[in-house]
Enzyme design. Sequence first.
Site: not given
Length: 352
Positions: A148-150, A152, A318
């Site tokens: 997932g984004c968080y 990562t 990011e």
Amino acid sequence: MIKVGIVGGTGYTGVELLRLLAQHPEVELTAITSRTEAGMPVAEMFPSLRGRVALKFTTPDEAKLNECDVVFFATPHGVAMAQAKELLANGVKVLDLAADFRLKDVKEFAKWYGMEHNCPEILAEAVYGLPEINRDAIKKARVVGLAGCYPTSVQLGLAPLLSPKSTGGKHLIDGTHIISDSKSGTSGAGRKAEIGTLLSEASDNFKAYSVKGHRHLPEIEQGLKAIAGHDQIGLTFVPHLTPMIRGIHSTLYVRLTEAGKDVDYQKLYENFYKDEPFVDVMPAGSHPETRSVRGSNGIRIAIHRPGGGDTLVILVVEDNLVKGASGQGVQCMNLMFGLPETTGLTQIAVSP
């Protein structure tokens, strides 16, 4: 050429996949599905792809996904696990941008996502899609559940402090007391209409959410435990919604142990990531900005030790739609098909 299909091409991660794959020299886009927009030219919905993507959206039944080499799922949770078995039986590799193949414990999945996992046997073989940590396993994988984004940002921000290959087996930090103060742009909530992400609600505003418990928490803890090689991990994770479209900024706070007080952490991070094409460890004292990675697959990290004390602060930025989702998916695809990891992912960040 790699024949690629995309299931769910109308959301933000879907169009980001299209943008990246349309520029990929080894990819042939063969199918993009959408039940609601079937028959509509992709370029009509996304004018930025005019002249680059000539396909029309099709229904999943018409898409002939079994003829692809790999299928990306840019769909809500639960869709990939319903279709993965048939695709794998036909020799098609699967990359899921949702959470169907992230959490290894089916009970945890049911708890956080409100549904039962219907193919635990495929979940058991799925590889977690974080290339900087699981590169060798991804190369051999048939199924990848993308990080997932968080997760990562948090895992890559903390990996050098926890990985035995970096720490030499020493406990440099108190792993039971980690704080992640993370902020995301509104695109992280997806393209669906919700009051909280309307312009009048999100603009000129800033707020925390899901403080009681966010569904990325068990994913991050699972990943940190795997990196550290032990279960002594405790994380307080608080996400925030910011008035921007793209970007994640995670500020991570850790407490140093006695064994960790004499370590050169700038050097530790630089050595850990020295061969990683998408991880930029910035000079000491830097303050990375989300706009410095916007539209790119890069992730930037800066390390601070305020006052030389026992607290280490790690700043991570990011693009949530690229390194936090679609770009990471392309990075994993490259590994799965034996291509150089950076193929199709050399875009420079957009500024201003």
